[in-house]
Design a protein around this motif. Structure first.
Motif, PDB file in Angstrom:
ATOM      1  N   HIS A 201     -12.117   7.671   4.590  1.00 16.90           N
ATOM      2  CA  HIS A 201     -11.563   9.152   4.022  1.00 16.90           C
ATOM      3  C   HIS A 201     -10.496   9.362   4.997  1.00 16.90           C
ATOM      4  CE1 HIS A 201     -12.114  13.207   2.945  1.00 16.90           C
ATOM      5  NE2 HIS A 201     -12.215  13.412   4.160  1.00 16.90           N
ATOM      6  N   SER A 202     -10.695   8.937   6.322  1.00 11.97           N
ATOM      7  CA  SER A 202      -9.552   9.560   7.193  1.00 11.97           C
ATOM      8  C   SER A 202      -8.311   8.782   6.892  1.00 11.97           C
ATOM      9  CB  SER A 202      -9.875   9.238   8.749  1.00 11.97           C
ATOM     10  OG  SER A 202      -8.690   9.490   9.460  1.00 11.97           O
ATOM     11  N   ILE A 203      -8.199   7.756   6.310  1.00 11.09           N
ATOM     12  CA  ILE A 203      -7.198   6.701   6.164  1.00 11.09           C
ATOM     13  C   ILE A 203      -6.402   7.189   4.912  1.00 11.09           C
ATOM     14  CG2 ILE A 203      -6.338   4.413   5.192  1.00 11.09           C
ATOM     15  CD1 ILE A 203      -8.731   3.322   7.012  1.00 11.09           C
ATOM     16  N   TYR A 204      -7.491   7.502   3.746  1.00 13.07           N
ATOM     17  CA  TYR A 204      -6.732   7.960   2.674  1.00 13.07           C
ATOM     18  C   TYR A 204      -6.010   9.274   3.031  1.00 13.07           C
ATOM     19  CZ  TYR A 204      -9.705   4.541   0.109  1.00 13.07           C
ATOM     20  OH  TYR A 204     -10.067   3.266  -0.290  1.00 13.07           O
ATOM     21  N   SER A 205      -6.679  10.164   3.802  1.00 14.67           N
ATOM     22  CA  SER A 205      -6.105  11.580   4.185  1.00 14.67           C
ATOM     23  C   SER A 205      -4.665  11.422   4.718  1.00 14.67           C
ATOM     24  CB  SER A 205      -7.083  12.325   4.882  1.00 14.67           C
ATOM     25  OG  SER A 205      -6.513  13.595   5.306  1.00 14.67           O
ATOM     26  N   LYS A 206      -4.562  10.609   5.688  1.00 16.39           N
ATOM     27  CA  LYS A 206      -3.324  10.283   6.558  1.00 16.39           C
ATOM     28  C   LYS A 206      -2.296   9.699   5.528  1.00 16.39           C
ATOM     29  CE  LYS A 206      -5.615   9.915  11.097  1.00 16.39           C
ATOM     30  NZ  LYS A 206      -5.786   8.968  12.134  1.00 16.39           N
ATOM     31  N   LEU A 207      -2.525   8.755   4.624  1.00 14.65           N
ATOM     32  CA  LEU A 207      -1.786   8.250   4.026  1.00 14.65           C
ATOM     33  C   LEU A 207      -1.550   8.975   2.639  1.00 14.65           C
ATOM     34  CD1 LEU A 207      -2.977   4.516   4.240  1.00 14.65           C
ATOM     35  CD2 LEU A 207      -1.187   5.638   5.643  1.00 14.65           C
ATOM     36  N   GLY A 208      -2.186   9.779   2.218  1.00 17.32           N
ATOM     37  CA  GLY A 208      -1.628  10.676   1.025  1.00 17.32           C
ATOM     38  C   GLY A 208      -2.213   9.955  -0.409  1.00 17.32           C
ATOM     39  N   ILE A 209      -3.161   8.940  -0.051  1.00 20.22           N
ATOM     40  CA  ILE A 209      -3.599   8.210  -1.277  1.00 20.22           C
ATOM     41  C   ILE A 209      -5.132   8.509  -1.601  1.00 20.22           C
ATOM     42  CG2 ILE A 209      -1.789   6.463  -0.749  1.00 20.22           C
ATOM     43  CD1 ILE A 209      -4.097   4.666   0.625  1.00 20.22           C
ATOM     44  N   SER A 210      -5.750   7.682  -2.785  1.00 22.14           N
ATOM     45  CA  SER A 210      -7.000   8.209  -2.734  1.00 22.14           C
ATOM     46  C   SER A 210      -7.836   6.763  -3.552  1.00 22.14           C
ATOM     47  CB  SER A 210      -7.019   9.254  -4.015  1.00 22.14           C
ATOM     48  OG  SER A 210      -6.448   8.825  -5.144  1.00 22.14           O
ATOM     49  N   THR A 211      -6.945   5.790  -3.393  1.00 21.41           N
ATOM     50  CA  THR A 211      -7.875   4.500  -4.079  1.00 21.41           C
ATOM     51  C   THR A 211      -7.427   3.226  -3.170  1.00 21.41           C
ATOM     52  OG1 THR A 211      -6.091   3.822  -5.326  1.00 21.41           O
ATOM     53  CG2 THR A 211      -7.713   5.527  -6.485  1.00 21.41           C
ATOM     54  N   ARG A 212      -8.219   2.148  -3.219  1.00 26.37           N
ATOM     55  CA  ARG A 212      -8.111   0.971  -2.735  1.00 26.37           C
ATOM     56  C   ARG A 212      -6.980   0.211  -3.206  1.00 26.37           C
ATOM     57  NH1 ARG A 212     -12.882  -1.986   0.280  1.00 26.37           N
ATOM     58  NH2 ARG A 212     -14.506  -0.148   0.587  1.00 26.37           N
ATOM     59  N   VAL A 213      -6.362   0.499  -4.442  1.00 30.82           N
ATOM     60  CA  VAL A 213      -5.482  -0.047  -4.937  1.00 30.82           C
ATOM     61  C   VAL A 213      -4.235   0.340  -4.220  1.00 30.82           C
ATOM     62  CG1 VAL A 213      -4.226  -0.406  -7.267  1.00 30.82           C
ATOM     63  CG2 VAL A 213      -6.443  -0.409  -6.973  1.00 30.82           C
ATOM     64  N   GLU A 214      -4.250   1.605  -4.355  1.00 34.68           N
ATOM     65  CA  GLU A 214      -2.950   2.350  -3.260  1.00 34.68           C
ATOM     66  C   GLU A 214      -2.876   1.761  -2.031  1.00 34.68           C
ATOM     67  OE1 GLU A 214      -2.143   6.590  -4.959  1.00 34.68           O
ATOM     68  OE2 GLU A 214      -4.437   6.174  -4.495  1.00 34.68           O
ATOM     69  N   LEU A 215      -4.048   1.500  -1.369  1.00 33.89           N
ATOM     70  CA  LEU A 215      -3.952   1.014   0.065  1.00 33.89           C
ATOM     71  C   LEU A 215      -3.849  -0.392   0.173  1.00 33.89           C
ATOM     72  CD1 LEU A 215      -4.903   1.636   2.743  1.00 33.89           C
ATOM     73  CD2 LEU A 215      -7.450   0.759   2.480  1.00 33.89           C
ATOM     74  N   ALA A 216      -4.203  -1.314  -0.955  1.00 32.93           N
ATOM     75  CA  ALA A 216      -3.684  -2.595  -0.965  1.00 32.93           C
ATOM     76  C   ALA A 216      -1.942  -2.823  -1.238  1.00 32.93           C
ATOM     77  CB  ALA A 216      -4.366  -3.332  -2.077  1.00 32.93           C
ATOM     78  N   ASN A 217      -1.574  -1.769  -2.022  1.00 30.90           N
ATOM     79  CA  ASN A 217      -0.093  -1.795  -2.188  1.00 30.90           C
ATOM     80  C   ASN A 217       0.695  -1.432  -0.649  1.00 30.90           C
ATOM     81  OD1 ASN A 217      -0.070  -1.961  -4.872  1.00 30.90           O
ATOM     82  ND2 ASN A 217      -0.364  -0.086  -5.406  1.00 30.90           N
ATOM     83  N   LEU A 218       0.139  -0.787   0.271  1.00 26.86           N
ATOM     84  CA  LEU A 218       0.605  -0.364   1.521  1.00 26.86           C
ATOM     85  C   LEU A 218       0.289  -1.522   2.510  1.00 26.86           C
ATOM     86  CD1 LEU A 218      -0.446   3.491   1.511  1.00 26.86           C
ATOM     87  CD2 LEU A 218       1.874   2.626   1.234  1.00 26.86           C
ATOM     88  N   ALA A 219      -0.319  -2.403   2.313  1.00 31.61           N
ATOM     89  CA  ALA A 219      -0.892  -3.206   3.149  1.00 31.61           C
ATOM     90  C   ALA A 219       0.297  -3.862   4.005  1.00 31.61           C
ATOM     91  CB  ALA A 219      -1.729  -4.473   2.623  1.00 31.61           C
ATOM     92  N   ASN A 220       1.364  -4.291   3.595  1.00 25.32           N
ATOM     93  CA  ASN A 220       2.491  -4.940   4.103  1.00 25.32           C
ATOM     94  C   ASN A 220       3.041  -3.888   5.097  1.00 25.32           C
ATOM     95  OD1 ASN A 220       3.606  -3.309   2.311  1.00 25.32           O
ATOM     96  ND2 ASN A 220       5.218  -4.657   1.601  1.00 25.32           N
ATOM     97  N   ARG A 221       2.841  -2.589   5.043  1.00 25.44           N
ATOM     98  CA  ARG A 221       3.231  -1.710   5.976  1.00 25.44           C
ATOM     99  C   ARG A 221       2.594  -1.389   7.306  1.00 25.44           C
ATOM    100  NH1 ARG A 221       5.457   3.422   2.198  1.00 25.44           N
ATOM    101  NH2 ARG A 221       6.211   2.145   0.435  1.00 25.44           N
ATOM    102  N   LEU A 222       1.243  -1.994   7.123  1.00 23.62           N
ATOM    103  CA  LEU A 222       0.453  -1.930   8.242  1.00 23.62           C
ATOM    104  C   LEU A 222       0.772  -2.376   9.530  1.00 23.62           C
ATOM    105  CD1 LEU A 222      -3.029  -1.908   6.456  1.00 23.62           C
ATOM    106  CD2 LEU A 222      -1.865  -0.055   7.210  1.00 23.62           C
ATOM    107  N   PRO A 223       0.745  -2.000  10.677  1.00 25.26           N
ATOM    108  CA  PRO A 223       1.208  -2.950  11.906  1.00 25.26           C
ATOM    109  C   PRO A 223       0.200  -4.175  12.010  1.00 25.26           C
ATOM    110  CG  PRO A 223       0.683  -0.461  12.237  1.00 25.26           C
ATOM    111  CD  PRO A 223       0.393  -0.614  10.934  1.00 25.26           C
ATOM    112  N   LYS A 224       0.827  -5.078  12.598  1.00 28.76           N
ATOM    113  CA  LYS A 224       0.081  -6.451  12.732  1.00 28.76           C
ATOM    114  C   LYS A 224      -1.062  -6.112  13.936  1.00 28.76           C
ATOM    115  CE  LYS A 224       3.702  -9.436  11.362  1.00 28.76           C
ATOM    116  NZ  LYS A 224       2.902  -9.994  10.230  1.00 28.76           N
TER     117      LYS A 224
END
Length: 227
Positions: A201-224
């Motif tokens: 819930h916190s992750i979605y709020s910070k990233l301005g997204i609402s689904t795991r699909v959107e999160l998957a699309n952002l995976a390459n931007r996550l710090p290692k």
């Protein structure tokens, strides 16, 4: 540039085009249109994306003009396969009746060089092909420009949001983006499934997204994760 000027500018350029559309009438019309420009040659017209992939594996092409909506394999999947076959040198133009923001974003991510809407004048396609053949991009329609502006604004929000994630949230994000469910994420990280959901819930709020699909699309931007 007027039509005669454009034709003169391209007379010395031997452009080889492949056109992909599931309508025979459209294919024939596009071939005739493109070949009105001296020095431009349509080496193949294909009703199916799979046929176009076969042509591209056998013949040299400088530019591909492809419809977005085709049976069996849509335009974006076709472009994905063209690019994965180390064909970055081929310019790709999407010719479509309509396109959504998500499709525009994916097309740009895949390295599409230009997008032309079918409602535009025929010369627009020729102008687009001329521009992308010179190594530039072509997104002239106002609706497309607005979509790109919205996409870039969202990407800016997402980038700022990634910087706000805690180390634990990054760990949860990576696991969730890979398709792992909350219960297993909790087991791997030694936390409860409820805590995982709070993190999401916190992750979605910070990233301005609402689904795991959107999160998957952002995976390459996550710090290692640190070793």
């Amino acid at each position: 540039m007027d039509s005669s000027g454009r034709h003169a500018a391209n007379a010395a350029i031997a452009l080889r085009a492949v056109v992909v559309d599931d309508h025979l009438i459209v294919l024939d019309g596009l071939r005739r249109l493109i070949e009105t420009v001296p020095g431009w040659e349509v080496v193949a017209t294909c009703e199916r994306a799979t046929d176009a992939l076969q042509v591209l594996s056998e013949r040299r092409a400088d530019i591909v003009v492809a419809d977005l909506r085709m049976p069996h394999m849509d335009g974006l999947e076709f472009i994905r396969q063209v690019r994965s076959a180390h064909r970055q040198q081929i310019a790709i133009v999407i010719l479509t009746a309509d396109i959504g923001d998500d499709q525009v974003a994916e097309a740009i991510r895949l390295g599409v060089n230009g997008i032309v809407l079918k409602e535009q004048a025929p010369d627009t396609l020729l102008d687009c092909m001329n521009v992308v053949a010179s190594g530039k991009t072509y997104f002239q329609d106002q609706a497309l420009k607005s979509a790109i502006e919205r996409i870039r604004a969202q990407e800016a929000v997402e980038t700022r949001g990634v910087d706000l994630l805690t180390q634990r949230e990054i760990e949860v994000s990576r696991l969730a983006a890979s398709g792992i469910r909350s219960k297993e994420i909790g087991a791997r990280l030694g936390i409860s499934p409820g805590t995982v959901k709070l993190h999401l819930h916190s992750i979605y709020s910070k990233l301005g997204i609402s689904t795991r699909v959107e999160l998957a699309n952002l995976a390459n931007r996550l710090p290692k994760s640190p070793l």
